[in-house]
Design an enzyme around this catalytic site. Structure first.
Site, PDB file in Angstrom:
ATOM      1  N   GLU A 222       0.869  -1.173   0.000  1.00 23.65           N
ATOM      2  CA  GLU A 222       0.000   0.000   0.000  1.00 23.65           C
ATOM      3  C   GLU A 222       0.906   1.223   0.000  1.00 23.65           C
ATOM      4  OE1 GLU A 222      -3.079  -0.168  -0.474  1.00 23.65           O
ATOM      5  OE2 GLU A 222      -3.492  -2.270  -0.071  1.00 23.65           O
ATOM      6  N   CYS A 256      -1.831   9.349   2.137  1.00 22.69           N
ATOM      7  CA  CYS A 256      -1.295   8.832   0.876  1.00 22.69           C
ATOM      8  C   CYS A 256      -2.234   9.044  -0.298  1.00 22.69           C
ATOM      9  CB  CYS A 256      -0.957   7.352   1.017  1.00 22.69           C
ATOM     10  SG  CYS A 256      -2.373   6.313   1.457  1.00 22.69           S
TER      11      CYS A 256
END
Length: 513
Positions: A222, A256
């Site tokens: 991720e 993110c």
């Protein structure tokens, strides 16, 4: 303020024994029964609840998060994940009847069993150190694995509290916490894992992927990306400004999936800036720096990196720009840049910096977004449906939120993950269970089928026609790729949803329900 002990790193020499102990425990099958998994999840839930005040304090110390933000995006998220998994685990674990099984093969009782992968390693990030560390842990426990959890050393106070929570709640023969930085993580990567789950930068993700490849260890990565927002002249400018500001002020922009830059039609840039100023005032009526609703950069190194990006940009600061190194504070800052070559565009800022690049039209925006990053983690188009549909069609991304900032990443039961160099694999909700499970295909062949199966045994002379009659699918297209039409096929297909229609179709039918 409650005292949280200093973070102590795990002794490097202890790591191989920790990993071996968990591998040995997995091989006793202790984690397989649903009762064990549910007990561990329930205990974890109550341990988090018992230490909620400490987690709030730790988030405040590490990231300057206020109570509302830490509760909503960290603690409540983690506990909701646990409750959701507990309520659905029995359903997830059931053998699954696969689709598209030919009628003759259905007698072999084909099914898919969800087996645990084994002993897995989870490496957590610093930006949401509870949420993004506990959520994959919940999936790994639910799937029946043993786990080594490595919290981020860059959120040291949360790491200490997480270790306390886990060691109080979970079976120590099956779950362990390893604390440390580069040296300890390197040692962990020398062990053989059945899966590695990593959340963080692409640079470290590449190192982990290379190391995992040496032993063919599967990974879920991720990562992040230079995520574009695109605002067309037909967008609701007020909502676009407000929502994109939220995307870059939550957790002080250390998210993110927040937009890294915004491509905006130059015709609506002035109106967008005015709406952005109004939104800043509405969010922080008593000032940003003094607000408990705006966090801080995680440490001095990251603060210095962001300050350097701000100092070296060729753009013009239009809103904000103030900084305070001692407090690790950077004001939400809007900068008009002139090129995609600007460092604020080409590098992932991971902070409250909002570069705007004016464009001529949607064609221009799509072309530039593709040049910056072909596979970002997120994509945020604002405009009319025809425009946003085109953006989704012509640009790739791990996920997307239309007319909003990163909403797809805030739905706890929606699969989340990257694509290309923004990550691989997905988790959240049911997908977290699937992430740490092996879908094992199983058949059981009854003895009475031996006469039907005789065709597969040598000698094969005279068996070709029978074999093809049993297995060959007939195309519904010609050599030019055009679909052929047959009245027989048409009438049979009317009943294809039923058992009789499927049987009548013979070998060309893929499944019977």
């Amino acid at each position: 303020m409650m005292a949280i002990p200093a973070l102590e790193f795990t002794a490097v020499d202890d790591i191989p024994n920790i990993a071996k102990g968990l591998r040995d425990s997995f091989n006793t099958h202790k984690t397989r029964p649903i009762e064990f998994r549910l007990t561990q999840l329930r205990k974890l839930y109550w341990s988090i609840k018992d230490h909620e005040a400490e987690l709030l304090e730790a988030n405040k110390l590490d990231l300057g998060k206020g109570t509302f933000e830490a509760s909503l995006t960290e603690i409540d998220w983690a506990t909701n994940d646990i409750v959701f998994a507990c309520k659905n685990l029995a359903k997830w674990m059931k053998d699954e009847k696969p689709a598209d099984i030919p009628f003759t093969n259905s007698f072999m009782n084909p099914r898919i069993r969800k087996d645990p992968l084994g002993c897995v390693l989870i490496i957590g990030p610093y930006n949401f150190p509870v949420n993004l560390t506990v959520s994959p842990l919940v999936g790994a426990i639910a799937a029946g694995n043993t786990v080594v959890l490595k919290p981020s050393e860059n959120a040291p106070n949360v790491a200490v509290v997480l270790q306390k929570i886990i060691e109080k709640a979970l079976d120590p023969s099956c779950f362990a916490v390893v604390q440390g930085a580069i040296t300890e993580t390197t040692k962990l990567l020398e062990e053989k894992w059945d899966k590695i789950f990593y959340t963080g930068s692409a640079t470290v993700g590449t190192i982990i992927a290379k190391k995992a490849a040496e032993t063919l260890t599967p990974v879920t990565l991720e990562l992040g990306g230079r995520n574009p927002a695109i605002v067309t002249r037909n967008a609701d400018i007020r909502l676009a400004a407000k929502r994109l500001l939220w995307g870059k002020t939550l957790n002080a922009g250390q998210v993110c999936i927040s937009q890294n830059y915004t491509l905006i039609d130059r015709e609506v840039l002035p109106a967008f800036l005015e709406e952005m100023k109004k939104a800043v005032q509405a969010f922080y009526p008593k000032g940003i720096k003094s607000s408990s609703d705006f966090g801080r950069i995680v440490n001095g190194r990251q603060w210095t990196r962001l300050k350097k990006l701000l100092d070296e940009t060729n753009g013009n600061i239009l809103i904000g720009g103030s900084t305070d190194e001692k407090e690790r504070y950077i004001e939400p800052t809007v900068i008009q840049v002139n090129s995609i070559d600007d460092s604020l565009v080409m590098e992932e800022s991971f902070g409250p910096l909002m570069p705007l690049l004016p464009v001529d039209d949607l064609d221009h925006a799509i072309r530039l977004a593709r040049e910056v990053h072909t596979t970002p983690l997120g994509l945020y188009p604002f405009g009319k449906k025809a425009e946003t549909d085109r953006v989704l069609r012509e640009l790739r991304s791990g996920g997307a939120s239309v007319n909003d900032a990163m909403t797809h990443g805030t739905i706890p039961t929606l699969a989340f993950g990257g694509v290309g160099d923004s990550g691989q694999g997905a988790y959240r909700g049911r997908s977290s269970f699937d992430c740490f499970s092996h879908r094992r295909s199983i058949t059981t062949t009854p003895g009475w089928m031996e006469r039907l199966l005789d065709v597969r045994y040598p000698p094969y002379e005279g068996k070709m026609a029978k074999m093809r009659n049993m297995n060959t699918l007939k195309p519904d297209f010609d050599r030019e790729g055009k679909v052929t039409f047959s009245w027989v096929t048409f009438f049979v297909s009317l009943g294809a949803g039923s058992k009789w229609g499927a049987l009548a179709s013979g070998g060309s039918v893929k499944a019977v329900s």
